[in-house]
Scaffold this motif. Structure first.
Motif, short mmCIF file in Angstrom:
data_model
loop_
_atom_site.label_atom_id
_atom_site.label_comp_id
_atom_site.label_asym_id
_atom_site.label_seq_id
_atom_site.Cartn_x
_atom_site.Cartn_y
_atom_site.Cartn_z
N ALA A 1 0.84 -1.19 0.00
CA ALA A 1 0.00 0.00 0.00
C ALA A 1 0.88 1.25 0.00
N ASP A 2 0.34 2.34 -0.52
CA ASP A 2 1.00 3.64 -0.44
C ASP A 2 0.54 4.32 0.85
N LEU A 3 1.47 4.59 1.76
CA LEU A 3 1.10 5.10 3.08
C LEU A 3 0.39 6.43 3.00
N ASP A 4 0.88 7.34 2.18
CA ASP A 4 0.23 8.66 2.07
C ASP A 4 -1.21 8.53 1.61
N GLN A 5 -1.44 7.69 0.63
CA GLN A 5 -2.80 7.48 0.14
C GLN A 5 -3.68 6.86 1.22
N LEU A 6 -3.10 5.96 1.99
CA LEU A 6 -3.84 5.30 3.06
C LEU A 6 -4.25 6.31 4.13
N GLN B 1 -6.94 8.61 2.89
CA GLN B 1 -8.22 7.90 2.85
C GLN B 1 -8.87 7.90 4.23
N PHE B 2 -8.08 7.68 5.28
CA PHE B 2 -8.62 7.70 6.64
C PHE B 2 -9.15 9.09 6.99
N ASP B 3 -8.39 10.12 6.60
CA ASP B 3 -8.81 11.50 6.90
C ASP B 3 -10.12 11.86 6.23
N ARG B 4 -10.27 11.43 4.98
CA ARG B 4 -11.50 11.73 4.24
C ARG B 4 -12.72 11.06 4.86
N SER B 5 -12.52 9.90 5.45
CA SER B 5 -13.64 9.15 6.01
C SER B 5 -13.90 9.47 7.48
N ASN B 6 -13.08 10.40 8.04
CA ASN B 6 -13.19 10.73 9.46
C ASN B 6 -13.03 9.49 10.35
N HIS B 7 -12.29 8.52 9.85
CA HIS B 7 -12.04 7.30 10.60
C HIS B 7 -10.82 7.49 11.49
#
Length: 251
Positions: free
Chosen positions: A85-90, A93-99
């Motif tokens: 996985a690409d860490l930055d993308q991961l 993705q978490f930030d966008r989902s408020n997870h």
């Protein structure tokens, strides 16, 4: 990014799971042992046919040579490189989902069986991703895949150049970092809620000094017996279930 070499997935559970979950372009060849039980052979042929793949039936000694004596249980797949996985993308993705993710950072785990076992427990406890270093550590190999019994397909693994720099980036993004040490807070008091990273050290040396300096808190597993250390994958498993309890308390 991906590793550069072709690899193998072998064993009945790992092999069938890979056939079920991966696209045909990730699988190069399927080798099935001659004389294997008909029920199992039918499963392999059915999955291969669905993906337009050919199954080659071969003698057991050919499979033994392919995996260098590992227990293949009659099934070996040659596969494209395992994907990282690409860490930055991961993180984005978490930030966008408020997870509020829970991540594992493994500091130079060298035994592929340990990494495979950790992946298996990580999948069971809902870990959102694993971070490993590119150097002086095992990567995603066929042994890791087999030991993980399929979890390698579900838990993202990111490989980074420098764990210390990655730890600093994570802290700037609001993550709390927890390490493991003989001296620290009893793990049973650990509250793992929020954006959290658990750092597990090398099997023999533990967490490196510079990385340990980045920790917000150290956790310890009480020992009442004669042996004062646990296998890395066992210790990780204990801590991951404390994380699961902390995030999902019984009502």
């Amino acid at each position: 990014m991906t590793s550069s070499d072709k690899d193998f997935v072998f064993g009945r559970h790992a092999g069938l799971d890979y056939l079920k979950t991966q696209d045909a372009d990730h699988i190069n060849k399927i080798f099935l042992q001659q004389g294997i039980k008909e029920n199992f052979a039918n499963q392999v042929f059915t999955l291969a046919k669905q993906k337009g793949l050919i199954v080659q039936t071969v003698p057991k000694n050919k499979l033994d040579r392919l995996v260098q004596g590992e227990n293949h249980q009659g099934l070996v797949l040659t596969v494209a490189s395992f994907e990282y996985a690409d860490l930055d993308q991961l993180l984005d993705q978490f930030d966008r989902s408020n997870h509020e993710p829970f991540l594992l950072m493994l500091d130079s785990i060298e035994d592929p069986h340990n990494l495979g076992s950790i992946l298996r427990t990580a999948d069971a406890t809902g870990v959102d991703g694993i971070i490993i270093p590119k150097r002086r550590a095992t990567g995603l190999t066929s042994v890791v895949a087999k030991t993980s019994t399929g979890a390698i397909d579900y838990v993202p693994v990111a490989r980074v150049n420098n764990l210390v720099q990655t730890a600093k980036i994570l802290k700037k993004r609001g993550y709390w970092l927890f390490g493991t040490d003989m001296k620290g807070t009893d793990y049973r008091q650990w509250n793992s809620n929020g954006k959290t990273v658990l750092v597990i050290g090398n099997e023999g040396k533990g967490i490196s000094r510079l990385l340990k300096e980045q920790m917000d808190q150290m956790l310890t597993l009480p020992m009442v017996g004669h042996v004062q250390s646990l296998n890395a994958s066992v210790a990780t498993g204990v801590l991951l279930y404390q994380m699961l309890n902390s995030r999902n308390p019984l009502k």
